[in-house]
Design an enzyme around this catalytic site. Structure first.
Site, PDB file in Angstrom:
ATOM      1  N   LEU A 145      -4.563  -5.663  -4.198  1.00 47.84           N
ATOM      2  CA  LEU A 145      -3.472  -4.688  -4.219  1.00 47.84           C
ATOM      3  C   LEU A 145      -2.129  -5.305  -3.812  1.00 47.84           C
ATOM      4  O   LEU A 145      -2.008  -5.905  -2.745  1.00 47.84           O
ATOM      5  CB  LEU A 145      -3.812  -3.521  -3.269  1.00 47.84           C
ATOM      6  CG  LEU A 145      -2.790  -2.384  -3.232  1.00 47.84           C
ATOM      7  CD1 LEU A 145      -2.701  -1.683  -4.571  1.00 47.84           C
ATOM      8  CD2 LEU A 145      -3.139  -1.395  -2.125  1.00 47.84           C
ATOM      9  N   ASP A 146      -1.115  -5.135  -4.660  1.00 47.35           N
ATOM     10  CA  ASP A 146       0.257  -5.553  -4.365  1.00 47.35           C
ATOM     11  C   ASP A 146       0.367  -7.038  -4.039  1.00 47.35           C
ATOM     12  O   ASP A 146       1.274  -7.448  -3.309  1.00 47.35           O
ATOM     13  CB  ASP A 146       0.840  -4.718  -3.204  1.00 47.35           C
ATOM     14  CG  ASP A 146       0.918  -3.236  -3.557  1.00 47.35           C
ATOM     15  OD1 ASP A 146       1.048  -2.921  -4.747  1.00 47.35           O
ATOM     16  OD2 ASP A 146       0.852  -2.401  -2.642  1.00 47.35           O
ATOM     17  N   ALA A 147      -0.537  -7.834  -4.570  1.00 49.26           N
ATOM     18  CA  ALA A 147      -0.538  -9.259  -4.241  1.00 49.26           C
ATOM     19  C   ALA A 147      -0.366 -10.146  -5.467  1.00 49.26           C
ATOM     20  O   ALA A 147      -0.452 -11.368  -5.373  1.00 49.26           O
ATOM     21  CB  ALA A 147      -1.817  -9.622  -3.507  1.00 49.26           C
TER      22      ALA A 147
ATOM     23  N   GLY B 163       0.789  -1.228   0.000  1.00 49.57           N
ATOM     24  CA  GLY B 163       0.000   0.000   0.000  1.00 49.57           C
ATOM     25  C   GLY B 163       0.816   1.269   0.000  1.00 49.57           C
ATOM     26  O   GLY B 163       1.922   1.309  -0.557  1.00 49.57           O
TER      27      GLY B 163
END
Lengths: 283, 283, 283, 283
Positions: free
Chosen positions: A226-228, A200
């Protein structure tokens, strides 16, 4: 040297390599690079061949026709690409120039094998730099109250420019789920932390608060979470108590640039296979 | 899991991979790992396969007989080994214990796949440490005026213990040319510099004088020319002006240990091919 | 934040730190950074202070006058600089753009605290890139038969632009001894090897021939002896048998850029002290 | 060389360095190492001096008395230690030997400046290795149903052996809160991940699932919150899709050993200051 790149993933069993290499040998294919991987956990097999195009008697379309029966026999997910057909990469940036400038320079000096049909930004700051490279600059402002029109325009631009790949070069906006799905495994992001740490916003501030001794960057495919998404490449740099958040930002920029350009290069050369949210990278 | 390791080097041409993988598929060989390398400069091709032993219908001897015609056809230099037949490694040390202790611990904890029939040293200091591991300690003092008898004894001990591999774990004596020839590509040395910088004696002192910002270590096969044999593995560690020669010695020990154990592991797993004084390491 | 940087080297003895910090405390100097180093081998002491300019009651000239007696008492080699007086850096390049583009971008984005009065090149290729940054481009061709006029012109340009520092950003020409002497410890070079390995021409070819497993780059002050000046910064990157000389060139570029920009930054911030052909870098 | 180590943390203001270095100069103290750090975020100042003991006219007790007024004036948290008074370190381990063997060898070869009064383990496997080093081995089994008696015994042993420091060398048990409080900033743990990623159990399995490209280890002080204490040192190693969890475990061991021994060394040399759950490490 022009090559064909044959990339395969399939359930593992005896005889895959023999079948594929026989196929290539039958047509006198000159293999310049070959990589295999058996994943014992998932029971899948991954494989990439690079073959001199001038050693083969057919073009990409005929290759596909000739290979299709083998692919069916082994339930392969596969693709074959021609190194001379450059991928079309749309770059997206915000105000920060370091990743964009780095990619543009690599492309300009011939190091990055792709075409860049346009750069999209939600700000206008980087226009002159982009246009000096002879690349169109599309300014698509994002209204924080209603982001939907902007992303509709982004989606339109990507399709209009027939892009294979979208690179978020510190774009700083979260793509809507629909865009993530539409261009699945085609959107590459650089996140300025060593994921899964510091997902994040403001990861360098998070890192400073936790007092870590190394900071990093992660290049990954964008998914709805998100960001995964699947990680393509990561790296770190050492810091110490002397480094303020501003120092981390500066030191981190170099890691971000390096990690993004390496990850993108792997993608452009068809070295990345995705399975179960993880990557096989035949670097 | 017991495997056979097939390691091949030959002049490059079309069809090698197909022929070899066909051979393996014919006998239902289950390939767990495969690596190839085409060297465009030399025109040579290198290849290593790891195959589950229980998937093949024959033992090593039959494998060799069955494969011999293919090897002849392609003028291969080749070998096949059985992962369950552990290499026999004689360790040689002097007074410094760090590399020896590291290798002994790795072996003792089951990390290093080899047998250690004995340790040879020109001093007696490390006897107790070695004997605690249940390994015979052979003290062979070297007379500086006449080193010949000592090296004759060393040679005899290596042969008596049927060693495949000799590791100079900071042995600090230069082996005579005859020994280098007798056990060519079987003797592994760890040199405490980033070769080709700082060949010979007291490399950390040389490094300090030159004011380098990184120091390193090099694991290589021993040849008649001092510190000039094929390099298997290298690594470095950052130093600064604050580090005295003593600090470098201390910091360097960790690099030496890591580089030697990695290099030896590659050797033990038949991952190293030598050609033109350089190595291909299928790590 | 504007600071004064006080940099001192002198023979070591008791009381230096007390004397200097007393001096600063007497004038209410707010120390933001302090680094010391006693070199036991040479018996010299090195020291650097960064002091908030607004905490001191005098300007640089008065500082110098007030500090001079202390400097004499301890036989100091010393300098004090004002962080707001940016160093003037002349960049020199040839045809390769990666180091030049990297430095220009860092300067342009405000990361590199210096002025760049001009870029000098023996070729004309990089003119447009430089001029886009608003920096004059001086094309000074070098006649291989008679290099003297070109270097006379280079020397004149450096003086005309009142440069403190000259950076050879892959300039690819050997500076004549007279220029090296005239601008001693002011000319910074990036050499594309891990010195002292692979001095001189074509280091990546030399590295490939030797079969090293890491390649590097070295940022150093230029002296009359080729590639033998005091080392400011070094780094390496891992390679393998798969990497051709062309790959090494590509991978090496990233190390060259990073090492040069780090080394130059240390120099610009007065963090580098030279003694006995070695550097103390208060990073 | 015997030194006194003066370690100070206090609110930042003008004159601290001057006062302290004056104090040292007054008594002819020969400073061999000095490190300062102003933390602009917290407004705190940190400082460490190493002074030759034979240059001072007093012992540690007199030093403390003489320095106390200065410490009060600046509201310092401070300590002074004598390098010849070795810290007493209790090592705790479970079944895994790599970290324990590494620390024991470093201690045995004189590299680690401490005393090791005993090793505590919840298993008996490592007894012979420990006893070979001449160190008592305390087997304290932990009953999963009732861990309290075991930890009472551990606490008793630590006090009985007058330990300054406890090292959890892969002890694999979570210390109860009371023990954490009793020995605050005296218990050092090695966690086998790059924190804050992969807190808790089986971090290599977590890392494998997430598909990271680097794995790491973290040395930190133990606090009541699991794996959340101040970080002393971290490092990473590159992995690829080829590395199974077992490979990660093996590769991770080397990082764990290195990170733990470096972190412990910093602690033993009084180089670590803790403030706000973060460390200043004057390495």
């Amino acid at each position: 040297m022009r090559t064909f790149r044959l990339v395969i993933a399939c359930p593992d069993r005896v005889g895959i390599v023999a079948k594929v290499s026989n196929f290539l040998a039958t047509y006198n294919g000159w293999i310049t690079e070959a990589s295999h991987h058996s994943d014992t956990q998932s029971g899948w097999f991954f494989m990439r061949h690079e073959i001199r195009a001038d050693s083969l008697p057919f073009d990409l379309e005929e290759f596909r026709r000739a290979f299709a029966p083998i692919a069916r026999e082994f339930s392969m997910k596969w693709r074959v690409s021609d190194s001379s057909e450059l991928k079309r990469v749309v770059l997206m940036a915000s105000r920060e120039s370091h990743c964009l400038a780095d990619l543009l320079h690599r492309w300009h000096s011939g190091e990055l094998p792709c075409e860049i049909p346009c750069v999209i930004s939600n700000h206008d700051e980087l226009r002159s730099m982009v246009e000096w490279h002879g690349i169109p600059y599309c300014h698509v402002p994002v209204d924080p109250q209603d982001k939907e029109p902007a992303f509709a325009e982004v989606s339109r631009l990507i399709r209009e420019h027939a892009a294979d790949t979208v690179v978020l070069a510190r774009y700083m906006q979260i793509l809507p789920p629909q865009l993530c799905r539409e261009f699945a495994m085609q959107v590459i992001n650089i996140h300025h932390s060593f994921l899964p740490s510091f997902v994040g916003a403001r990861p360098y501030h998070q890192a400073s608060l936790r007092g870590v001794k190394l900071i990093g960057a992660t290049c990954h495919y964008v998914t709805e979470e998100l960001d995964a998404g699947p990680i393509i490449e990561q790296d770190v740099v050492r810091i110490s108590h002397r480094d303020s958040v501003e120092d981390m930002v500066r030191l981190g920029k170099d890691v971000e640039k390096m990690v993004l350009s390496r990850g993108l290069r792997y993608h452009l050369e068809d070295r990345v296979l995705v399975h179960d949210n993880r990557t096989v990278v035949f670097a």
